[in-house]
Design a protein around this motif. Structure first.
Motif, PDB file in Angstrom:
ATOM      1  N   PHE A 175       0.779  -0.982  -0.476  1.00 42.37           N
ATOM      2  CA  PHE A 175       0.151   0.332   0.177  1.00 42.37           C
ATOM      3  C   PHE A 175       1.126   1.337   0.063  1.00 42.37           C
ATOM      4  N   GLU A 176       0.531   2.599   0.289  1.00 40.06           N
ATOM      5  CA  GLU A 176       1.258   4.275  -0.474  1.00 40.06           C
ATOM      6  C   GLU A 176       2.292   4.304   0.863  1.00 40.06           C
ATOM      7  N   SER A 177       1.878   3.550   1.787  1.00 45.07           N
ATOM      8  CA  SER A 177       2.534   4.046   3.372  1.00 45.07           C
ATOM      9  C   SER A 177       4.110   3.655   2.944  1.00 45.07           C
ATOM     10  N   GLY A 178       3.542   1.847   2.586  1.00 42.95           N
ATOM     11  CA  GLY A 178       4.859   0.558   2.590  1.00 42.95           C
ATOM     12  C   GLY A 178       4.544  -0.306   3.630  1.00 42.95           C
ATOM     13  N   SER A 179       2.981  -0.112   3.759  1.00 42.85           N
ATOM     14  CA  SER A 179       2.501  -0.939   5.117  1.00 42.85           C
ATOM     15  C   SER A 179       2.054  -2.400   3.751  1.00 42.85           C
ATOM     16  N   THR A 180       2.080  -3.671   4.809  1.00 42.43           N
ATOM     17  CA  THR A 180       1.489  -4.627   3.543  1.00 42.43           C
ATOM     18  C   THR A 180       0.328  -5.321   3.906  1.00 42.43           C
ATOM     19  N   ALA A 181       0.624  -6.233   2.962  1.00 42.55           N
ATOM     20  CA  ALA A 181      -1.164  -7.765   3.333  1.00 42.55           C
ATOM     21  C   ALA A 181      -0.737  -8.347   2.651  1.00 42.55           C
ATOM     22  N   SER A 182      -1.075  -9.977   3.895  1.00 43.67           N
ATOM     23  CA  SER A 182      -0.473 -11.120   3.111  1.00 43.67           C
ATOM     24  C   SER A 182      -2.331 -11.546   2.921  1.00 43.67           C
ATOM     25  N   PHE A 183      -2.253 -12.502   1.909  1.00 40.95           N
ATOM     26  CA  PHE A 183      -4.436 -12.754   1.868  1.00 40.95           C
ATOM     27  C   PHE A 183      -4.172 -14.598   1.081  1.00 40.95           C
ATOM     28  N   THR A 184      -4.756 -15.290   1.698  1.00 44.19           N
ATOM     29  CA  THR A 184      -4.349 -17.517   1.213  1.00 44.19           C
ATOM     30  C   THR A 184      -6.161 -17.565   1.749  1.00 44.19           C
ATOM     31  N   MET A 185      -6.648 -17.344   0.689  1.00 46.30           N
ATOM     32  CA  MET A 185      -7.745 -18.445   0.491  1.00 46.30           C
ATOM     33  C   MET A 185      -7.452 -20.097   0.059  1.00 46.30           C
ATOM     34  N   SER A 186      -8.114 -21.081   0.821  1.00 47.01           N
ATOM     35  CA  SER A 186      -7.983 -22.312   0.444  1.00 47.01           C
ATOM     36  C   SER A 186      -9.914 -23.007   0.792  1.00 47.01           C
ATOM     37  N   GLY A 187     -10.015 -24.241  -0.027  1.00 49.46           N
ATOM     38  CA  GLY A 187     -10.838 -25.054  -0.369  1.00 49.46           C
ATOM     39  C   GLY A 187     -10.867 -25.954   1.048  1.00 49.46           C
ATOM     40  N   PHE A 188      -9.241 -25.563   1.377  1.00 52.19           N
ATOM     41  CA  PHE A 188      -8.942 -27.433   2.511  1.00 52.19           C
ATOM     42  C   PHE A 188      -9.735 -26.935   3.587  1.00 52.19           C
ATOM     43  N   SER A 189      -9.901 -26.687   4.493  1.00 50.88           N
ATOM     44  CA  SER A 189     -10.478 -26.328   5.494  1.00 50.88           C
ATOM     45  C   SER A 189     -11.676 -27.289   6.201  1.00 50.88           C
ATOM     46  N   HIS A 190     -11.725 -28.100   7.530  1.00 50.92           N
ATOM     47  CA  HIS A 190     -12.893 -28.366   7.636  1.00 50.92           C
ATOM     48  C   HIS A 190     -13.954 -27.297   8.264  1.00 50.92           C
ATOM     49  N   ASP A 191     -13.550 -25.954   8.082  1.00 45.97           N
ATOM     50  CA  ASP A 191     -14.732 -24.798   8.750  1.00 45.97           C
ATOM     51  C   ASP A 191     -14.834 -23.866   7.349  1.00 45.97           C
ATOM     52  N   ILE A 192     -15.787 -23.210   7.848  1.00 47.73           N
ATOM     53  CA  ILE A 192     -15.777 -21.657   7.099  1.00 47.73           C
ATOM     54  C   ILE A 192     -16.044 -20.934   7.614  1.00 47.73           C
ATOM     55  N   SER A 193     -14.342 -19.802   8.032  1.00 50.61           N
ATOM     56  CA  SER A 193     -14.192 -19.231   8.085  1.00 50.61           C
ATOM     57  C   SER A 193     -12.965 -17.830   8.391  1.00 50.61           C
ATOM     58  N   ARG A 194     -12.921 -17.220   8.584  1.00 52.01           N
ATOM     59  CA  ARG A 194     -11.690 -16.264   8.480  1.00 52.01           C
ATOM     60  C   ARG A 194     -11.042 -15.699   9.734  1.00 52.01           C
ATOM     61  N   THR A 195      -9.975 -15.928   9.758  1.00 52.87           N
ATOM     62  CA  THR A 195      -9.359 -15.436  10.521  1.00 52.87           C
ATOM     63  C   THR A 195      -8.310 -14.283  10.461  1.00 52.87           C
ATOM     64  N   VAL A 196      -7.434 -13.047  11.459  1.00 49.24           N
ATOM     65  CA  VAL A 196      -6.991 -11.952  10.829  1.00 49.24           C
ATOM     66  C   VAL A 196      -5.890 -11.867  11.698  1.00 49.24           C
ATOM     67  N   GLN A 197      -4.820 -11.334  12.122  1.00 53.66           N
ATOM     68  CA  GLN A 197      -3.417 -10.861  12.675  1.00 53.66           C
ATOM     69  C   GLN A 197      -3.112  -9.373  11.859  1.00 53.66           C
ATOM     70  N   ILE A 198      -3.509  -8.871  12.757  1.00 53.10           N
ATOM     71  CA  ILE A 198      -3.193  -6.972  11.683  1.00 53.10           C
ATOM     72  C   ILE A 198      -1.534  -6.732  12.831  1.00 53.10           C
ATOM     73  N   MET A 199      -0.903  -6.129  12.451  1.00 55.57           N
ATOM     74  CA  MET A 199       0.214  -6.034  13.744  1.00 55.57           C
ATOM     75  C   MET A 199       0.174  -4.272  13.006  1.00 55.57           C
ATOM     76  N   GLY A 200       0.264  -3.438  14.750  1.00 52.96           N
ATOM     77  CA  GLY A 200       0.867  -1.545  14.242  1.00 52.96           C
ATOM     78  C   GLY A 200       2.148  -1.937  14.786  1.00 52.96           C
ATOM     79  N   THR A 201       2.758  -0.443  14.875  1.00 53.04           N
ATOM     80  CA  THR A 201       3.597  -0.086  15.994  1.00 53.04           C
ATOM     81  C   THR A 201       3.331  -0.052  17.000  1.00 53.04           C
ATOM     82  N   LEU A 202       2.765   0.148  17.234  1.00 51.95           N
ATOM     83  CA  LEU A 202       1.702  -0.121  19.148  1.00 51.95           C
ATOM     84  C   LEU A 202       1.403  -0.896  19.337  1.00 51.95           C
ATOM     85  N   GLY A 203       0.689  -2.106  18.894  1.00 52.00           N
ATOM     86  CA  GLY A 203       0.680  -2.664  19.314  1.00 52.00           C
ATOM     87  C   GLY A 203      -0.399  -3.889  17.975  1.00 52.00           C
ATOM     88  N   GLU A 204      -0.722  -5.681  18.733  1.00 52.22           N
ATOM     89  CA  GLU A 204      -1.447  -6.393  18.048  1.00 52.22           C
ATOM     90  C   GLU A 204      -2.942  -6.691  17.335  1.00 52.22           C
TER      91      GLU A 204
END
Length: 434
Positions: A298-327
């Motif tokens: 992204f513009e500021s240099g922030s990055t993101a990675s996304f993984t999509m997979s059809g091979f999971s036991h459930d339908i769900s979304r998980t996220v980890q957001i890492m900032g300069t002061l916390g997570e």
């Protein structure tokens, strides 16, 4: 509260079970006054659901949009490649429009629809339902408050679920990219949108890898047959067995309502034996990917990675957001959010649990869209998921698919915008990116 009237264009799964169901559940808020649906059985079910007479039923969008405006809004829930024309016509006639995602698999059509919303000064709300969930709204609130400082990186995973993958993207309506959309756009434009919304900056560069790895003829087990009910000797062992998914007492057997309107043992068995959803998953005509990863800058240099997979036991979304002061770490389907301020104790953040699909996002979207329509908003306030907002996430998805098809090379959003411009001018073909 003024009741909003709507025409429903497309009475399939989303049209009937989400938007139509909202009208049934909250009749003081929304009333369906006409339905356009080419399938006779679905038309009649919609007529029964909403008390419609024969003169309120139409076989095509052209018919229902040919003449005087008969409602406040048009809900467009047709297949992906049938979004543009009815949307443009509805906006031109003066309807506010709620449009199922993705807007279109063709970037020039996305741009055309956004321009039409501005031209006719009407709402065009795209169904990016995640923004309307308590889960993602709370995460956005933490970010805006400065609770983790500046975002440095996000890791987001969409776990499609093995049975959802088999149903929708191997056997079902979205199994061929050339007839619908690439997987990254059809299934994961929600995720591109939520990343864009959380980081709140323009994405500049994308790279992606993915393939159809498993659901291929060469991976069919020895002894398998064209259909699960065709004498397949491994059917009892196969997790993708249509008999297990749709007919037996399985946690995912609610999917049987999407394969037949005759929800009896006989009706379900008939659909498995003769319909597309009884086919062996290794012997279908599918070509969309079953897994994909996307990296974004992204513009500021922030990055993101996304993984999509059809091979999971459930339908769900998980996220980890890492900032300069916390997570922040979150698990959407469990409504779990934990904030880790650096130098402090972990904080479990309470999240309201709401009913409805997509963690309450389906109903949240409908409520907010109807509020906007009642307020007769001008283009100064196009809403949380306007066509303008959706342009960014669609460009990200187009770039990801282009990168995947070209061996994972880095693709800039500026390139996609330029390609979109030349497409609209009639210079370039859209096939390269779709």
């Amino acid at each position: 509260m003024r009741q909003i009237t709507a025409i429903l264009v497309g009475a399939g799964a989303r049209g009937r079970f989400v938007y139509g169901e909202y009208a049934k559940k909250y009749p003081k808020e929304l009333k369906i006054v006409a339905v356009a649906e080419p399938n006779e059985e679905r038309r009649q079910l919609a007529a029964k659901d909403h008390g419609l007479s024969s003169n309120q039923l139409y076989e095509s969008w052209e018919q229902v949009l040919d003449g005087a405006v008969m409602a406040d809004v048009a809900v467009i829930s047709t297949q992906d490649r049938m979004h543009c024309a009815p949307t443009i016509k509805a906006l031109e006639l003066g309807y506010d429009v709620l449009l199922e995602k993705p807007m279109s698999p063709l970037s020039e059509e996305v741009n055309t629809m956004a321009n039409a919303s501005r031209k006719y000064n009407r709402l065009l709300t795209v169904c990016h339902v995640l923004r309307y969930t308590p889960f993602w709204s709370k995460i956005k609130e933490i970010i805006v408050s400065g609770g983790i400082g500046q975002i440095v990186s996000i890791q987001l995973s969409e776990n499609v679920g093995y049975y959802h993958m088999a149903h929708s993207f191997v056997r079902g309506n979205w199994n061929k990219a050339e007839e619908t959309s690439p997987m990254i756009l059809q299934k994961s434009c929600h995720d591109m949108d939520i990343l864009s919304w959380l980081i709140d900056q323009r994405c500049t560069k994308v790279s992606s890898y993915g393939s159809l790895l498993h659901f291929r003829p060469e991976n069919a087990p020895v002894g398998s047959t064209l259909r699960c009910t065709g004498g397949c000797v491994v059917e009892r062992e196969c997790p993708y067995s249509a008999v297990r998914i749709y007919e037996e007492d399985d946690p995912c057997n609610e999917w049987n309502r999407f394969i037949t309107n005759k929800l009896t043992p006989e009706g379900i068995r008939e659909a498995i034996e003769h319909g597309p959803f009884g086919r062996c998953v290794y012997r279908c005509d599918n070509n969309v990917v079953d897994h994909q990863v996307v990296n974004m800058e992204f513009e500021s240099g922030s990055t993101a990675s996304f993984t999509m997979s059809g091979f999971s036991h459930d339908i769900s979304r998980t996220v980890q957001i890492m900032g300069t002061l916390g997570e922040i770490r979150g698990y959407m389907e469990k409504s779990e959010i934990v904030l880790f301020p650096f130098g402090g104790e972990a904080i479990e953040v309470p999240v309201t649990v709401e009913e409805g699909g997509h963690g309450g996002g389906d109903e949240g979207l409908m409520r907010e869209f109807l509020k906007q329509v009642r307020n007769e908003n001008s283009n100064d306030d196009q809403g949380l998921t306007s066509a303008e907002a959706s342009l960014q996430s669609h460009l990200m998805a187009f770039a990801a698919e282009r990168s995947r098809l070209e061996g994972g090379k880095s693709v800039t959003i500026a390139e996609m915008m330029e390609l979109q411009f030349t497409q609209v001018k009639g210079v370039a073909s859209p096939n390269k990116v779709t």
